[in-house]
Scaffold this motif. Structure first.
Motif, PDB file in Angstrom:
ATOM      1  N   THR A 167     -49.204 -14.174 -64.694  1.00 41.48           N
ATOM      2  CA  THR A 167     -49.199 -14.506 -63.277  1.00 41.48           C
ATOM      3  C   THR A 167     -50.572 -14.216 -62.690  1.00 41.48           C
ATOM      4  O   THR A 167     -51.436 -13.632 -63.350  1.00 41.48           O
ATOM      5  N   SER A 168     -50.785 -14.628 -61.454  1.00 39.07           N
ATOM      6  CA  SER A 168     -52.074 -14.353 -60.817  1.00 39.07           C
ATOM      7  C   SER A 168     -52.175 -12.867 -60.476  1.00 39.07           C
ATOM      8  O   SER A 168     -51.161 -12.176 -60.292  1.00 39.07           O
ATOM      9  N   ARG A 169     -53.398 -12.385 -60.388  1.00 44.15           N
ATOM     10  CA  ARG A 169     -53.588 -10.980 -60.038  1.00 44.15           C
ATOM     11  C   ARG A 169     -52.982 -10.681 -58.670  1.00 44.15           C
ATOM     12  O   ARG A 169     -52.385  -9.620 -58.455  1.00 44.15           O
ATOM     13  N   PHE A 170     -53.109 -11.634 -57.749  1.00 43.80           N
ATOM     14  CA  PHE A 170     -52.557 -11.446 -56.415  1.00 43.80           C
ATOM     15  C   PHE A 170     -51.037 -11.332 -56.457  1.00 43.80           C
ATOM     16  O   PHE A 170     -50.448 -10.432 -55.849  1.00 43.80           O
ATOM     17  N   LEU A 171     -50.358 -12.258 -57.198  1.00 45.31           N
ATOM     18  CA  LEU A 171     -48.896 -12.231 -57.236  1.00 45.31           C
ATOM     19  C   LEU A 171     -48.368 -11.054 -58.056  1.00 45.31           C
ATOM     20  O   LEU A 171     -47.264 -10.566 -57.786  1.00 45.31           O
ATOM     21  N   HIS A 172     -49.134 -10.582 -59.041  1.00 47.31           N
ATOM     22  CA  HIS A 172     -48.722  -9.367 -59.734  1.00 47.31           C
ATOM     23  C   HIS A 172     -48.685  -8.202 -58.762  1.00 47.31           C
ATOM     24  O   HIS A 172     -47.744  -7.406 -58.741  1.00 47.31           O
ATOM     25  N   ARG A 174     -40.436  -2.555 -59.038  1.00 47.52           N
ATOM     26  CA  ARG A 174     -40.224  -2.396 -60.470  1.00 47.52           C
ATOM     27  C   ARG A 174     -41.424  -1.722 -61.115  1.00 47.52           C
ATOM     28  O   ARG A 174     -42.553  -1.778 -60.635  1.00 47.52           O
ATOM     29  N   ASP A 175     -41.147  -1.071 -62.222  1.00 48.18           N
ATOM     30  CA  ASP A 175     -42.173  -0.426 -63.034  1.00 48.18           C
ATOM     31  C   ASP A 175     -41.766  -0.651 -64.482  1.00 48.18           C
ATOM     32  O   ASP A 175     -40.946   0.080 -65.025  1.00 48.18           O
ATOM     33  N   ARG A 176     -42.321  -1.702 -65.123  1.00 48.03           N
ATOM     34  CA  ARG A 176     -41.861  -2.146 -66.429  1.00 48.03           C
ATOM     35  C   ARG A 176     -42.947  -1.918 -67.479  1.00 48.03           C
ATOM     36  O   ARG A 176     -43.825  -2.758 -67.681  1.00 48.03           O
ATOM     37  N   ALA A 177     -42.882  -0.807 -68.164  1.00 48.19           N
ATOM     38  CA  ALA A 177     -43.852  -0.542 -69.226  1.00 48.19           C
ATOM     39  C   ALA A 177     -43.612  -1.423 -70.444  1.00 48.19           C
ATOM     40  O   ALA A 177     -44.502  -1.578 -71.288  1.00 48.19           O
ATOM     41  N   ASP A 178     -42.404  -2.020 -70.563  1.00 53.34           N
ATOM     42  CA  ASP A 178     -42.083  -2.827 -71.735  1.00 53.34           C
ATOM     43  C   ASP A 178     -42.655  -4.237 -71.663  1.00 53.34           C
ATOM     44  O   ASP A 178     -42.677  -4.952 -72.667  1.00 53.34           O
ATOM     45  N   VAL A 179     -43.105  -4.666 -70.494  1.00 49.62           N
ATOM     46  CA  VAL A 179     -43.576  -6.033 -70.298  1.00 49.62           C
ATOM     47  C   VAL A 179     -45.100  -6.076 -70.379  1.00 49.62           C
ATOM     48  O   VAL A 179     -45.796  -5.411 -69.615  1.00 49.62           O
ATOM     49  N   GLY A 180     -45.611  -6.869 -71.317  1.00 48.00           N
ATOM     50  CA  GLY A 180     -47.045  -7.100 -71.372  1.00 48.00           C
ATOM     51  C   GLY A 180     -47.457  -8.064 -70.276  1.00 48.00           C
ATOM     52  O   GLY A 180     -46.805  -9.082 -70.058  1.00 48.00           O
ATOM     53  N   VAL A 181     -48.537  -7.740 -69.557  1.00 46.18           N
ATOM     54  CA  VAL A 181     -48.964  -8.535 -68.407  1.00 46.18           C
ATOM     55  C   VAL A 181     -50.342  -9.130 -68.662  1.00 46.18           C
ATOM     56  O   VAL A 181     -51.269  -8.415 -69.041  1.00 46.18           O
ATOM     57  N   LEU A 188     -51.055   4.526 -46.763  1.00 42.52           N
ATOM     58  CA  LEU A 188     -50.339   3.380 -47.300  1.00 42.52           C
ATOM     59  C   LEU A 188     -48.836   3.531 -47.064  1.00 42.52           C
ATOM     60  O   LEU A 188     -48.294   4.644 -47.127  1.00 42.52           O
ATOM     61  N   THR A 189     -48.179   2.417 -46.806  1.00 43.90           N
ATOM     62  CA  THR A 189     -46.724   2.449 -46.751  1.00 43.90           C
ATOM     63  C   THR A 189     -46.186   2.628 -48.168  1.00 43.90           C
ATOM     64  O   THR A 189     -46.921   2.510 -49.154  1.00 43.90           O
ATOM     65  N   ALA A 190     -44.873   2.861 -48.284  1.00 40.96           N
ATOM     66  CA  ALA A 190     -44.277   3.061 -49.607  1.00 40.96           C
ATOM     67  C   ALA A 190     -44.478   1.825 -50.484  1.00 40.96           C
ATOM     68  O   ALA A 190     -44.800   1.937 -51.672  1.00 40.96           O
ATOM     69  N   ALA A 191     -44.295   0.621 -49.906  1.00 37.85           N
ATOM     70  CA  ALA A 191     -44.476  -0.606 -50.680  1.00 37.85           C
ATOM     71  C   ALA A 191     -45.933  -0.772 -51.102  1.00 37.85           C
ATOM     72  O   ALA A 191     -46.226  -1.151 -52.241  1.00 37.85           O
ATOM     73  N   GLU A 192     -46.857  -0.500 -50.181  1.00 32.70           N
ATOM     74  CA  GLU A 192     -48.282  -0.618 -50.500  1.00 32.70           C
ATOM     75  C   GLU A 192     -48.692   0.367 -51.588  1.00 32.70           C
ATOM     76  O   GLU A 192     -49.477   0.031 -52.482  1.00 32.70           O
ATOM     77  N   TYR A 193     -48.151   1.566 -51.526  1.00 30.08           N
ATOM     78  CA  TYR A 193     -48.492   2.579 -52.530  1.00 30.08           C
ATOM     79  C   TYR A 193     -48.002   2.155 -53.913  1.00 30.08           C
ATOM     80  O   TYR A 193     -48.718   2.282 -54.915  1.00 30.08           O
ATOM     81  N   HIS A 194     -46.767   1.630 -53.971  1.00 35.26           N
ATOM     82  CA  HIS A 194     -46.214   1.200 -55.253  1.00 35.26           C
ATOM     83  C   HIS A 194     -47.050   0.061 -55.839  1.00 35.26           C
ATOM     84  O   HIS A 194     -47.337   0.036 -57.038  1.00 35.26           O
ATOM     85  N   ARG A 195     -47.438  -0.889 -54.995  1.00 40.22           N
ATOM     86  CA  ARG A 195     -48.281  -1.992 -55.460  1.00 40.22           C
ATOM     87  C   ARG A 195     -49.616  -1.475 -55.987  1.00 40.22           C
ATOM     88  O   ARG A 195     -50.112  -1.929 -57.024  1.00 40.22           O
ATOM     89  N   ALA A 201     -53.361  -0.415 -60.357  1.00 39.92           N
ATOM     90  CA  ALA A 201     -54.266   0.558 -60.971  1.00 39.92           C
ATOM     91  C   ALA A 201     -53.945   0.774 -62.441  1.00 39.92           C
ATOM     92  O   ALA A 201     -54.838   1.040 -63.255  1.00 39.92           O
ATOM     93  N   ALA A 202     -52.658   0.641 -62.799  1.00 43.55           N
ATOM     94  CA  ALA A 202     -52.261   0.865 -64.190  1.00 43.55           C
ATOM     95  C   ALA A 202     -52.860  -0.176 -65.126  1.00 43.55           C
ATOM     96  O   ALA A 202     -53.001   0.077 -66.326  1.00 43.55           O
ATOM     97  N   LEU A 203     -53.209  -1.348 -64.599  1.00 42.96           N
ATOM     98  CA  LEU A 203     -53.798  -2.402 -65.427  1.00 42.96           C
ATOM     99  C   LEU A 203     -55.322  -2.415 -65.387  1.00 42.96           C
ATOM    100  O   LEU A 203     -55.954  -3.141 -66.157  1.00 42.96           O
ATOM    101  N   ALA A 204     -55.919  -1.639 -64.497  1.00 41.02           N
ATOM    102  CA  ALA A 204     -57.372  -1.664 -64.343  1.00 41.02           C
ATOM    103  C   ALA A 204     -58.065  -1.320 -65.665  1.00 41.02           C
ATOM    104  O   ALA A 204     -57.717  -0.335 -66.323  1.00 41.02           O
ATOM    105  N   GLY A 205     -59.007  -2.150 -66.049  1.00 44.49           N
ATOM    106  CA  GLY A 205     -59.775  -1.913 -67.263  1.00 44.49           C
ATOM    107  C   GLY A 205     -59.168  -2.490 -68.522  1.00 44.49           C
ATOM    108  O   GLY A 205     -59.820  -2.543 -69.564  1.00 44.49           O
ATOM    109  N   VAL A 206     -57.887  -2.955 -68.451  1.00 46.75           N
ATOM    110  CA  VAL A 206     -57.227  -3.517 -69.624  1.00 46.75           C
ATOM    111  C   VAL A 206     -57.732  -4.946 -69.846  1.00 46.75           C
ATOM    112  O   VAL A 206     -57.908  -5.721 -68.899  1.00 46.75           O
TER     113      VAL A 206
END
Length: 437
Positions: A88-93, A101-108, A139-146, A151-156
């Motif tokens: 998906t696009s970086r924006f829509l991710h 959701r927090d899905r460690a099993d899904v490669g992005v 940040l709101t709760a939704a903004e923080y989760h996003r 951040a978890a994908l940064a540098g990958v």
């Protein structure tokens, strides 16, 4: 993929939402078996319905752009079904996938632009905000989760210039660049051809419906939830009918009753009329069928009953009895190994032996992510229904409407049942076959 959920315990809507956050509803074991049967190494899917089925994520933007090529994709490898992928696009991710959701099993795999320039270069995901970030408030709760998900994908090394490059990278990452690959959107096949994919690309629409025939436990729970709400909505409409009500008014009422219960109306057939434009009025003494379909989180309920508005004609009363008898007789015989054609034959024979003169049409069909959710056999470019064999895990309906005209109305009786190892089990409460008002 979450597979363990018992629909008989009536999980709450929160339980169902939490389950979808952790995994898609697809019966993955079934998917692997079907891919093996068709010699497919994997699936590359762009249709929002199929992305949702695999990942539990319905691409939001796709709902506002029907008919346009997809921009979010899901991949499944037969060799590693426990590790699906998202493109998906970086924006829509950041803005859509990360929500809830927090899905460690899904490669992005991400991209910046829709299109396919032919560029296959992959770069690290940028480290930094996807959207502008102010500093005047936390940040709101939704903004923080996003922000955490991004951040978890940064540098990958998962960032492509455009969608085509990201699809190719994801296919390579899942070892799907060889062999036979199933696809559901022409844009996927175009990308594969443009990048000289060495294997075969196989249209998979029918294959995906074959997967959907056997429901996972989560799918069964979603179906039961949808079915219960649909039954209650149709019963509410049935009890509200009075002489003088128009078909259009009853259809509007059904939409409201579905919405109150968290379902989305698909259609209500009133007295064999499905048109939303019908302003025919219900008459005193009329017998009429109600057949309603609505959905919850993509899964459908399907339920039909007969309504007596005042005193019915003798012929209509007998037709309502025949319809209810027909469905009851068929329901008792449903079991694995039975063919759709045998269901029709069993029902027709039971009605004949019972002495009913009414003509009953028997229509078995699978229900799930669509009202009629089953593969077809190709006939001159069209699909027609094969003679399916019942298997455990199927959820089916057998329509039992009267086909006679000139009897004072119409009648119908229909419920949803799960095929078990030994028979069939209704997935919603059973009610009397006739509503009297």
């Amino acid at each position: 993929m979450l597979q363990g959920m018992d629909w008989r315990l009536h999980p709450s809507d929160d339980d169902l939402l939490a389950a979808l956050e952790r995994g898609g509803p697809m019966n993955v074991e079934r998917a692997v078996a079907v891919m093996e049967r068709h010699s497919l190494e994997g699936l590359v899917l762009g249709d929002p319905l199929n992305v949702y089925h695999l990942l539990g994520h319905w691409p939001q933007i796709a709902r506002t752009r029907p008919g346009q090529p997809p921009g979010t994709f899901a991949l499944l490898a037969r060799a590693r079904p426990e590790a699906p992928a998202l493109v998906t696009s970086r924006f829509l991710h950041h803005y859509s996938w990360a929500d809830g959701r927090d899905r460690a099993d899904v490669g992005v795999w991400l991209f910046n632009d829709l299109g396919d320039s032919g560029d296959e270069a992959i770069a690290p995901v940028p480290d930094g905000p996807v959207l502008p970030t102010g500093s005047s408030a936390p940040l709101t709760a939704a903004e923080y989760h996003r922000a955490q998900a991004s951040a978890a994908l940064a540098g990958v090394e998962r960032m492509a210039r455009d969608a085509g490059g990201a699809i190719v990278a994801a296919m390579r990452g899942l070892d799907l660049w060889q062999g036979r690959i199933g696809f559901d959107s022409p844009v996927v096949a175009e990308v594969a051809a443009r990048h000289q994919h060495p294997g075969a690309m196989v249209p998979a629409d029918n294959i995906l419906r074959e997967i959907r025939l056997i429901k996972s436990p989560l799918e069964q729970a979603l179906m039961a939830r949808a079915a219960r709400a649909n039954v209650d909505a149709l019963n509410a409409v049935g009890h509200a009918i009075r002489a003088g009500a128009t078909h259009h008014e009853l259809q509007n009422l059904y939409r409201q009753e579905c919405a109150v219960r968290g379902n989305t109306s698909v259609f209500l057939n009133v007295d064999r009329v499905s048109s939303d434009l019908s302003r025919v009025k219900v008459a005193d003494g009329q017998t009429l069928m109600l057949d309603g379909v609505s959905s919850f989180l993509g899964y459908h309920g399907d339920f039909a009953r007969t309504v007596f508005v005042g005193e019915p004609s003798r012929a209509a009363r007998r037709a309502a009895e025949a319809s209810a008898f027909a469905w009851s007789a068929v329901r008792e015989q449903l079991r694995p190994g039975l063919r759709f054609s045998e269901i029709v034959a069993l029902g027709s024979e039971a009605v004949r032996k019972a002495g009913y003169e009414a003509v009953i049409g028997f229509g078995p069909h699978s229900v799930g992510l669509a009202h009629t959710d089953e593969p077809g056999e190709v006939h001159g470019g069209f699909w027609r229904k094969p003679d399916f064999v019942l298997e455990p895990g199927m959820i089916i309906s057998v329509d039992c409407p009267t086909l006679d005209t000139g009897i004072g109305g119409s009648a119908h009786c229909e419920d949803l049942v799960l095929i078990t190892e030994t028979g069939a089990e209704p997935i919603h409460p059973l009610y009397e076959p006739v509503i009297v008002v």
